[in-house]
Design an enzyme around this catalytic site. Structure first.
Site, PDB file in Angstrom:
ATOM      1  N   THR A 193      51.417  13.353 -20.862  1.00  0.00           N
ATOM      2  CA  THR A 193      50.244  13.357 -20.038  1.00  0.00           C
ATOM      3  C   THR A 193      49.109  14.216 -20.902  1.00  0.00           C
ATOM      4  O   THR A 193      49.440  14.837 -21.673  1.00  0.00           O
ATOM      5  CB  THR A 193      50.252  14.377 -18.742  1.00  0.00           C
ATOM      6  OG1 THR A 193      49.025  14.349 -17.979  1.00  0.00           O
ATOM      7  CG2 THR A 193      50.998  15.676 -19.129  1.00  0.00           C
ATOM      8  N   ARG A 194      47.760  13.792 -20.733  1.00  0.00           N
ATOM      9  CA  ARG A 194      46.896  14.372 -21.335  1.00  0.00           C
ATOM     10  C   ARG A 194      45.632  14.977 -20.358  1.00  0.00           C
ATOM     11  O   ARG A 194      44.680  15.045 -20.547  1.00  0.00           O
ATOM     12  CB  ARG A 194      45.930  13.336 -22.484  1.00  0.00           C
ATOM     13  CG  ARG A 194      45.260  12.338 -21.683  1.00  0.00           C
ATOM     14  CD  ARG A 194      44.623  11.405 -23.016  1.00  0.00           C
ATOM     15  NE  ARG A 194      43.775  10.699 -22.175  1.00  0.00           N
ATOM     16  CZ  ARG A 194      43.674   9.137 -22.063  1.00  0.00           C
ATOM     17  NH1 ARG A 194      45.015   8.871 -22.516  1.00  0.00           N
ATOM     18  NH2 ARG A 194      42.797   8.679 -21.710  1.00  0.00           N
ATOM     19  N   HIS A 198      47.417  16.108 -10.992  1.00  0.00           N
ATOM     20  CA  HIS A 198      46.951  15.887  -9.642  1.00  0.00           C
ATOM     21  C   HIS A 198      48.200  15.259  -8.610  1.00  0.00           C
ATOM     22  O   HIS A 198      49.179  15.042  -9.241  1.00  0.00           O
ATOM     23  CB  HIS A 198      45.818  14.756  -9.485  1.00  0.00           C
ATOM     24  CG  HIS A 198      44.539  15.585 -10.152  1.00  0.00           C
ATOM     25  ND1 HIS A 198      43.824  16.358  -9.734  1.00  0.00           N
ATOM     26  CD2 HIS A 198      43.979  15.142 -11.521  1.00  0.00           C
ATOM     27  CE1 HIS A 198      42.620  16.735 -10.693  1.00  0.00           C
ATOM     28  NE2 HIS A 198      43.031  15.820 -11.466  1.00  0.00           N
ATOM     29  N   GLY A 286      52.895   4.812 -16.450  1.00  0.00           N
ATOM     30  CA  GLY A 286      52.030   4.478 -15.476  1.00  0.00           C
ATOM     31  C   GLY A 286      51.269   3.402 -15.605  1.00  0.00           C
ATOM     32  O   GLY A 286      51.253   2.445 -16.698  1.00  0.00           O
ATOM     33  N   ARG A 287      50.265   3.185 -15.017  1.00  0.00           N
ATOM     34  CA  ARG A 287      49.169   2.008 -15.366  1.00  0.00           C
ATOM     35  C   ARG A 287      48.143   2.497 -16.268  1.00  0.00           C
ATOM     36  O   ARG A 287      47.923   3.752 -16.513  1.00  0.00           O
ATOM     37  CB  ARG A 287      48.080   2.049 -14.038  1.00  0.00           C
ATOM     38  CG  ARG A 287      48.909   1.382 -12.848  1.00  0.00           C
ATOM     39  CD  ARG A 287      48.158   1.451 -11.420  1.00  0.00           C
ATOM     40  NE  ARG A 287      46.745   1.078 -11.631  1.00  0.00           N
ATOM     41  CZ  ARG A 287      46.142   0.227 -11.065  1.00  0.00           C
ATOM     42  NH1 ARG A 287      47.121  -0.611 -10.197  1.00  0.00           N
ATOM     43  NH2 ARG A 287      44.755  -0.200 -11.210  1.00  0.00           N
ATOM     44  N   HIS A 289      48.923   3.022 -19.308  1.00  0.00           N
ATOM     45  CA  HIS A 289      49.285   4.261 -20.063  1.00  0.00           C
ATOM     46  C   HIS A 289      48.548   4.366 -21.610  1.00  0.00           C
ATOM     47  O   HIS A 289      48.550   3.422 -22.287  1.00  0.00           O
ATOM     48  CB  HIS A 289      50.673   4.209 -20.333  1.00  0.00           C
ATOM     49  CG  HIS A 289      51.437   5.188 -21.032  1.00  0.00           C
ATOM     50  ND1 HIS A 289      51.998   6.402 -20.328  1.00  0.00           N
ATOM     51  CD2 HIS A 289      51.448   5.675 -22.403  1.00  0.00           C
ATOM     52  CE1 HIS A 289      52.503   7.217 -21.135  1.00  0.00           C
ATOM     53  NE2 HIS A 289      52.375   6.651 -22.492  1.00  0.00           N
TER      54      HIS A 289
END
Ligand SMILES: [Zn+2]
Length: 385
Positions: A193-194, A198, A286-287, A289
């Site tokens: 992740t960057r 959430h 994920g979508r 990416h």
């Protein structure tokens, strides 16, 4: 324990006598001063994070990655790992040379055994890796700023980079593997992740955690574009959820030191290999990416994995949809699990969340946990983001 990509975890960090003698030799070598970003790349190679790479790519590997998404030995690899210098700098060096790699202040960090020097193929690289020649694309812009000549060859690391921040979260692949072994986890999912965390991300991570033994949170701390949330607040948001919302014995966090490329599908494969090198068996995709703007299709990164056999990839991609809170389902869901209209959904819109946070307001709790929102409000206020 899952094998590193290419079969063996690379270690190019010299120790003891070998190191001492190389440091002595380096005094007589021609030198090259590297940016922090390039120095970090050298370290990422040396620790085995980029296994099976043993150095910066030579021409053959570079060509092969651009044209075939593979190294010249056949291993799948999708992102060029190269050392670009100016033509003037390159004149100083010849194949066969050993070059002392130093930081801007002149401290010695590594030695490069120069195999070849060759021109970067920038237009082609932009198209093949990023799918665009547009210099507005942050990865392409970085590529165009790189030196035109590339120095290929294996490296030997003599000194580790000293970091001011996050040292408690800096695990080399060998340390992460040790930790996984100690915990006795057979299946481990990696999450790249960057962004701060959430609810949507928490949902994906916990869905994945339902089918594996452990979760490696792997936030990227290398260079990102300036509009991303500053890294210290992203990390703090993770500390908050790890403390309060996650089972302590099933999660650990180790920062990912590489820079963002925003190369979408190609970077998704690269991210997966790096997590495999940390010892992960599964990887969340994920979508969009590693995407930016609308350069890539929503599912392109997920589909990229289909170009290869599961054996060639070695780590299992877990493909996830965009998730949201559904008022009818009364839970988090995705289009795969919720039959209701989008009017019943509370979803994460980055723009909307940023606006609220900037105004000092917590987003709805279905979107962002209040304790996370407070960290991000503080971050926004201090950085005027
Ligand atoms: Zn629903």
């Amino acid at each position: 324990m899952i094998k590193a990509h290419g079969g063996r975890l690379i270690n190019r960090i010299l120790e003891g006598k070998e190191k001492e003698s190389m440091i002595k030799k380096a005094a007589d070598m021609p030198e090259l001063r590297l940016s922090t970003r390039d120095l970090t790349e050298a370290e990422n190679i040396a620790t085995g994070l980029y296994s099976p790479l043993r150095g910066f790519m030579n021409k053959e590997d570079y060509r092969s990655v651009l044209e075939n998404m593979r190294l010249s030995d056949g291993n799948v690899w999708t992102i060029p790992i190269v050392l670009g210098v100016s033509e003037k700098e390159a004149e100083e060096f010849n194949p066969g040379d050993q070059i002392a790699l130093k930081d801007k202040e002149g401290a010695l960090y590594a030695v490069l055994d120069l195999e070849d020097k060759y021109f970067a193929d920038k237009k082609n690289e932009a198209l093949k890796i990023y799918g665009t020649e547009d210099s507005e694309h942050p990865g392409v812009a970085n590529l165009y700023n790189r030196g035109d000549i590339q120095l290929g060859g294996s490296i030997s690391m003599l000194k580790r980079i000293e970091h001011e921040r996050f040292n408690e979260y800096r695990l080399d692949p060998v340390d992460a593997r040790k930790k996984i072994e100690e915990k006795g986890w057979k299946r481990v999912v990696g999450f790249q992740t960057r962004n701060p965390i959430h609810h949507a991300h928490e949902y994906l991570q916990k869905c994945a955690l339902e089918i594996v033994d452990g979760l490696l949170l792997s936030p990227l701390v290398g260079e990102t574009k300036s509009s991303d949330i500053p890294v210290e607040y992203r990390i703090e948001s993770y500390e908050v959820v790890m403390d309060k919302i996650y089972p302590h014995d099933r999660v650990f966090l180790s920062v990912f030191p590489a820079a963002m490329r925003y190369a979408g599908p190609k970077e998704a494969i690269f991210h997966a290999f790096c997590r495999k090198n940390y010892g992960c068996t599964h990887f969340i995709v994920g979508r969009d990416h590693a995407g930016v703007g609308d350069y890539y299709g929503t599912y392109e990164a997920q589909e990229m994995f289909d170009n290869f056999t599961p054996e060639e990839i070695g780590i299992t991609p877990l493909r996830f949809e965009y998730s949201f809170y559904c008022k009818k389902c009364e839970s988090m869901a995705t289009s795969k699990t919720c039959p209701h209209d989008s009017e019943h959904h509370i979803g994460l819109s980055g723009t909307k969340v940023r606006k609220l946070l900037r105004e000092g307001k917590r987003p709805p709790k279905e979107m962002t946990r209040p304790e996370v929102a407070d960290v991000l409000i503080k971050g926004m206020a201090e950085t005027n983001n």
